[in-house]
Design a protein around this motif. Structure first.
Motif, PDB file in Angstrom:
ATOM      1  N   TYR A   1      56.007  77.535  82.568  1.00  0.00           N
ATOM      2  CA  TYR A   1      56.519  77.409  83.922  1.00  0.00           C
ATOM      3  C   TYR A   1      55.615  76.466  84.713  1.00  0.00           C
ATOM      4  CZ  TYR A   1      58.071  78.482  88.624  1.00  0.00           C
ATOM      5  OH  TYR A   1      58.557  78.373  89.892  1.00  0.00           O
TER       6      TYR A   1
ATOM      7  N   ASP B   1      54.416  68.887  89.852  1.00  0.00           N
ATOM      8  CA  ASP B   1      55.006  67.675  89.304  1.00  0.00           C
ATOM      9  C   ASP B   1      53.973  66.682  88.779  1.00  0.00           C
ATOM     10  OD1 ASP B   1      57.755  67.616  91.707  1.00  0.00           O
ATOM     11  OD2 ASP B   1      57.503  68.674  89.807  1.00  0.00           O
TER      12      ASP B   1
ATOM     13  N   GLY C   1      56.992  74.981  87.973  1.00  0.00           N
ATOM     14  CA  GLY C   1      57.719  74.666  89.187  1.00  0.00           C
ATOM     15  C   GLY C   1      56.791  74.219  90.301  1.00  0.00           C
TER      16      GLY C   1
ATOM     17  N   SER D   1      57.524  66.547  81.784  1.00  0.00           N
ATOM     18  CA  SER D   1      57.467  67.402  82.972  1.00  0.00           C
ATOM     19  C   SER D   1      58.864  67.784  83.435  1.00  0.00           C
ATOM     20  CB  SER D   1      56.734  66.677  84.102  1.00  0.00           C
ATOM     21  OG  SER D   1      57.583  65.661  84.645  1.00  0.00           O
ATOM     22  N   ARG D   2      58.899  68.609  84.453  1.00  0.00           N
ATOM     23  CA  ARG D   2      60.170  69.024  85.048  1.00  0.00           C
ATOM     24  C   ARG D   2      60.953  67.815  85.568  1.00  0.00           C
ATOM     25  NH1 ARG D   2      61.648  70.754  90.100  1.00  0.00           N
ATOM     26  NH2 ARG D   2      59.593  70.145  90.863  1.00  0.00           N
TER      27      ARG D   2
ATOM     28  N   THR E   1      64.873  74.988  83.391  1.00  0.00           N
ATOM     29  CA  THR E   1      64.909  73.924  84.399  1.00  0.00           C
ATOM     30  C   THR E   1      63.635  73.845  85.228  1.00  0.00           C
ATOM     31  OG1 THR E   1      66.059  75.421  85.892  1.00  0.00           O
ATOM     32  CG2 THR E   1      67.415  73.926  84.574  1.00  0.00           C
ATOM     33  N   GLN E   2      62.888  74.933  85.391  1.00  0.00           N
ATOM     34  CA  GLN E   2      61.650  74.909  86.161  1.00  0.00           C
ATOM     35  C   GLN E   2      60.417  74.868  85.252  1.00  0.00           C
ATOM     36  OE1 GLN E   2      61.465  74.675  89.543  1.00  0.00           O
ATOM     37  NE2 GLN E   2      63.683  74.385  89.368  1.00  0.00           N
ATOM     38  N   TYR E   3      60.619  74.478  84.008  1.00  0.00           N
ATOM     39  CA  TYR E   3      59.537  74.506  83.041  1.00  0.00           C
ATOM     40  C   TYR E   3      59.163  73.107  82.575  1.00  0.00           C
ATOM     41  CZ  TYR E   3      60.063  79.534  82.605  1.00  0.00           C
ATOM     42  OH  TYR E   3      60.082  80.875  82.858  1.00  0.00           O
ATOM     43  N   CYS E   4      57.882  72.945  82.262  1.00  0.00           N
ATOM     44  CA  CYS E   4      57.421  71.773  81.536  1.00  0.00           C
ATOM     45  C   CYS E   4      57.528  72.100  80.046  1.00  0.00           C
ATOM     46  CB  CYS E   4      55.964  71.454  81.877  1.00  0.00           C
ATOM     47  SG  CYS E   4      55.723  70.884  83.566  1.00  0.00           S
TER      48      CYS E   4
END
Length: 125
Positions: A97, A102, A99, A50-51, A28-31
């Motif tokens: 990662y 954006d 996070g 992207s996230r 969930t916090q990864y591109c």
């Protein structure tokens, strides 16, 4: 730790479609991105998400490939339409990662630390 498992490769005639999926745990916090590598060639970035689901595509696949995420199933998807012979390659799912980053995007393999085992896509002309 992110674990990635690709499925959905196969053989198709030029002009056809394939859908690749990548089962991803803990992302969930990864591109995430899809890469491909043909024999004798370097690994190249195909599509990035992207996230926050912002997408970037390589020029060679714009308008033909679509990257998306199914959050309910923890799955990364690559819908490939109007396939060409030159799309033949082994396709890899990748994650890194990102996070809080954006506005960041990348199609460089060196920027991704987690990789799946790949799935073969063969397009016949």
């Amino acid at each position: 730790q992110v674990q990635l498992v690709e499925v959905g490769g196969g053989s198709v005639q030029a002009g056809g479609s394939l859908r690749l999926s990548c089962a991803a745990s803990g992302y969930t916090q990864y591109c995430m991105a899809w890469f491909r590598q043909a024999p004798g060639k370097e690994r190249e970035g195909v599509a990035f998400i992207s996230r926050t689901s912002r997408t970037t595509y390589a020029d060679s696949v714009k308008g033909r490939f679509t990257i998306s995420k199914d959050m309910a199933k923890n799955t990364l998807i690559l819908q490939m339409d109007s396939l060409k012979f030159e799309d033949t390659a082994r396709y890899y799912c990748a994650a890194t990662y990102c996070g809080g980053l954006d506005a960041w995007s990348s199609l460089e393999a060196a920027d991704f630390g987690y990789w799946g085992q790949g799935t073969q896509v063969t397009v016949s002309s």
